[in-house]
Design a protein around this motif. Structure first.
Motif, PDB file in Angstrom:
ATOM      1  N   ASN A 248       0.812  -1.231   0.153  1.00 51.84           N
ATOM      2  CA  ASN A 248       0.060  -0.036  -0.059  1.00 51.84           C
ATOM      3  C   ASN A 248       0.977   1.275   0.098  1.00 51.84           C
ATOM      4  O   ASN A 248       2.140   1.175   0.143  1.00 51.84           O
ATOM      5  CB  ASN A 248      -1.019  -0.097   1.260  1.00 51.84           C
ATOM      6  N   GLU A 249       0.147   2.338   0.064  1.00 55.29           N
ATOM      7  CA  GLU A 249       1.224   3.664  -0.002  1.00 55.29           C
ATOM      8  C   GLU A 249       2.283   3.768   1.304  1.00 55.29           C
ATOM      9  O   GLU A 249       3.370   4.284   1.121  1.00 55.29           O
ATOM     10  CB  GLU A 249       0.186   4.687  -0.252  1.00 55.29           C
ATOM     11  N   ASP A 250       1.746   3.313   2.168  1.00 57.56           N
ATOM     12  CA  ASP A 250       2.854   3.439   3.494  1.00 57.56           C
ATOM     13  C   ASP A 250       3.895   2.449   3.336  1.00 57.56           C
ATOM     14  O   ASP A 250       4.911   2.800   3.672  1.00 57.56           O
ATOM     15  CB  ASP A 250       1.884   2.958   4.806  1.00 57.56           C
ATOM     16  N   SER A 251       3.657   0.919   2.856  1.00 56.88           N
ATOM     17  CA  SER A 251       4.850   0.176   2.489  1.00 56.88           C
ATOM     18  C   SER A 251       5.677   0.711   1.437  1.00 56.88           C
ATOM     19  O   SER A 251       6.739   0.582   1.519  1.00 56.88           O
ATOM     20  CB  SER A 251       4.012  -1.149   2.373  1.00 56.88           C
ATOM     21  N   LEU A 252       4.913   1.496   0.604  1.00 55.00           N
ATOM     22  CA  LEU A 252       6.049   1.775  -0.564  1.00 55.00           C
ATOM     23  C   LEU A 252       6.735   3.113  -0.041  1.00 55.00           C
ATOM     24  O   LEU A 252       8.032   3.275  -0.427  1.00 55.00           O
ATOM     25  CB  LEU A 252       5.215   2.419  -1.852  1.00 55.00           C
ATOM     26  N   ALA A 253       6.172   3.832   0.669  1.00 56.80           N
ATOM     27  CA  ALA A 253       6.969   5.065   1.352  1.00 56.80           C
ATOM     28  C   ALA A 253       7.888   4.500   2.245  1.00 56.80           C
ATOM     29  O   ALA A 253       9.072   4.931   2.384  1.00 56.80           O
ATOM     30  CB  ALA A 253       5.966   6.046   2.130  1.00 56.80           C
ATOM     31  N   LEU A 254       7.673   3.377   3.120  1.00 53.96           N
ATOM     32  CA  LEU A 254       8.840   2.702   3.992  1.00 53.96           C
ATOM     33  C   LEU A 254      10.059   2.442   3.057  1.00 53.96           C
ATOM     34  O   LEU A 254      11.021   2.638   3.335  1.00 53.96           O
ATOM     35  CB  LEU A 254       8.097   1.602   4.595  1.00 53.96           C
ATOM     36  N   LEU A 255       9.523   1.577   1.965  1.00 52.29           N
ATOM     37  CA  LEU A 255      10.736   1.083   0.905  1.00 52.29           C
ATOM     38  C   LEU A 255      11.599   2.606   0.623  1.00 52.29           C
ATOM     39  O   LEU A 255      12.772   2.466   0.590  1.00 52.29           O
ATOM     40  CB  LEU A 255      10.133   0.574  -0.182  1.00 52.29           C
ATOM     41  N   GLU A 256      11.084   3.591   0.031  1.00 52.70           N
ATOM     42  CA  GLU A 256      11.759   4.708  -0.329  1.00 52.70           C
ATOM     43  C   GLU A 256      12.310   5.471   0.828  1.00 52.70           C
ATOM     44  O   GLU A 256      13.694   5.612   0.447  1.00 52.70           O
ATOM     45  CB  GLU A 256      10.741   5.542  -1.221  1.00 52.70           C
ATOM     46  N   ASN A 257      12.004   5.516   1.705  1.00 49.29           N
ATOM     47  CA  ASN A 257      12.414   6.313   2.631  1.00 49.29           C
ATOM     48  C   ASN A 257      13.673   5.255   3.511  1.00 49.29           C
ATOM     49  O   ASN A 257      14.824   6.045   3.779  1.00 49.29           O
ATOM     50  CB  ASN A 257      11.794   6.682   3.919  1.00 49.29           C
ATOM     51  N   SER A 258      13.377   4.201   3.434  1.00 46.79           N
ATOM     52  CA  SER A 258      14.782   3.223   3.743  1.00 46.79           C
ATOM     53  C   SER A 258      15.880   3.472   2.955  1.00 46.79           C
ATOM     54  O   SER A 258      17.061   3.337   3.480  1.00 46.79           O
ATOM     55  CB  SER A 258      14.090   1.698   4.033  1.00 46.79           C
TER      56      SER A 258
END
Length: 464
Positions: free
Chosen positions: A335-345
């Motif tokens: 979802n949008e949160d998991s994709l944001a987690l990936l990019e910020n990691s």
């Protein structure tokens, strides 16, 4: 109204299509509607997340469970005459802890080796395609007759999508396929139901399609990787304080080591590696005080209890890389949160450690120092069960000579690499640039736009 049918045969389709510019640009055309075929146990979730008036969700038949699909999947993948497939056959025969009896494994190994040997000839691949095409079925007849589609877009060409491609061709519907990932033509498909047009991420995959799948070069288009557009655009990123401090509960002033789990094939080894890193921190062998962020591989469940153990006992940072949706083995989703987690990691990592993940490419896009695990933790396995084998797989062998990755051959080498990268993150920077050039196709953040343009061009020419 022009209609496109797109199957959601796996959870990567959400990341690769629905959360990219491809979907946005398709829907920007007022005369386009999209019918997504989704798993029964996830369809309500998708309907709640994607509510556009010209998006329709219908139930996707359970193609993976069909005997014809199971048979042809094994036959097709076993017939790919690549080094990767040969190694997989030997690994399955010699697998440590296999629950399959030795005699059964040997018989299966011999049958698969025969297919691999035959697969070196185009005549064999053609025969398999003809046999597959001749299998009678009308699985999608009701869908086709209800929506009268102008185009079928298969964004993976695996996970049952060849059946949809085959059925569409029998109905005279234009088909477009896209190769899901950099290893698929080396290990999963030779396109047993070739689409009318083929989209690939890179020139390397284009060459694989010609060599391993007999696909005509003039019908291939290189688009770049739609799910990497956000990496190149650098949109929606959080500050280090907000991400590491508030979201993860870490110390933004510390260097961050991102450990990326690669999947089941190396899971037991990776637990050892995490323990080695923890002890190296405790013993001050890693010279700078660092935080460690664990990223579980989304497809294979990594229990929250295990993450909590690493958080409580090791003091590592950890967060699930997906959400749970549906039932069974595929009960995960982006979802949008998991994709944001990936990019910020990726954005905030100071060094990235993994075994055989696509993060070798994604981290290189962010110019992050890369360490590959090439030893077996506290154990010593034979070659076919060892981490040493992974960079002999064809797709990883392509990036090995580019010089952007430090290979940790033992515990001491891993600790040394971490210390050196933290002191000098510019080490092997030119090699990382070469990885991006070879494996991303384009760096302009417009891959999703190119995919949409191909689909729109074809649908404008459709007479269905």
């Amino acid at each position: 109204m022009k209609t496109i049918i797109i199957p959601i045969s796996n959870s990567f389709t959400i990341r690769n299509v629905l959360y990219t510019d491809t979907l946005r640009l398709l829907l920007a055309e007022p005369d386009i509607r999209i019918v997504f075929l989704a798993p029964r146990d996830k369809i309500d979730h998708y309907r709640s997340q994607f509510t556009h008036a010209r998006i329709i969700f219908e139930i996707m038949p359970e193609l993976k469970k069909l005997r014809q699909e199971q048979f042809f999947k094994v036959l097709e993948s076993s017939s790919i005459h690549s080094r990767t497939v040969s190694m997989i056959h030997w690994f399955d025969l010699k697998r440590e802890g296999s629950r399959m009896g030795g005699a059964k494994r040997l018989i299966l190994f011999l049958l698969r080796r025969c297919a691999w040997w035959a697969g070196q000839w185009r005549a064999w691949r053609t025969a398999v395609r003809i046999l597959f095409y001749l299998v009678p079925s009308r699985i999608f007849r009701e869908i086709f007759e209800t929506y009268n589609p102008d185009l079928v877009f298969c964004p993976a060409m695996v996970y049952g999508e060849p059946i949809l491609s085959r059925e569409a061709k029998k109905y005279g519907i234009t088909t477009v396929g896209m190769i899901l990932s950099w290893d698929n033509l080396y290990s999963k498909t030779f396109l047993r139901a070739p689409p009318d047009r083929l989209l690939v991420h890179t020139n390397s995959i284009r060459n694989q399609a010609i060599t391993f799948a007999d696909y005509p070069e003039d019908r291939i288009m290189v688009t770049g990787i739609p799910q990497y557009d956000s990496h190149f655009q650098r949109t929606g990123l959080k500050s280090r304080e907000e991400f590491i401090g508030k979201e993860l509960g870490g110390d933004p002033s510390k260097k961050l080591l991102l450990y990326v789990m690669s999947g089941k094939a190396g899971l037991s080894i990776e637990f050892d590696i995490l323990d080695i890193i923890y002890k190296a921190i405790q013993n001050k062998e890693i010279e700078e005080d660092i935080d460690v962020l664990i990223r579980p591989y989304p497809r294979y469940d990594f229990p929250q209890k295990k993450l909590d153990t690493f958080k409580k006992e090791y003091g590592f940072l950890a967060k699930q890389s997906m959400i749970h949706v549906g039932t069974g083995a595929d009960n995960w989703e982006f979802n949008e949160d998991s994709l944001a987690l990936l990019e910020n990691s990726l954005m905030h990592a100071n060094v990235v450690v993994t075994m055989f993940s696509t993060f070798f490419i994604e981290a290189a896009v962010y110019d992050k120092p890369l360490i590959a695990i090439a030893f077996d933790g506290y154990k010593i396995y034979d070659y076919y069960n060892s981490a040493r084998r992974f960079f002999d797989w064809d797709h990883l062998a392509e990036i090995k000579p580019l010089g952007g990755i430090c290979f940790a051959m033992n515990k001491e080498g891993l600790i040394k690499a971490i210390n050196e990268y933290i002191k000098n993150p510019a080490l092997l920077q030119d090699g990382r640039r070469r990885i991006v050039e070879q494996q991303s196709g384009f760096t302009d953040g417009k891959a999703g736009e190119r995919v949409a343009n191909v689909l729109l061009d074809l649908i404008s020419k459709s007479t269905t």
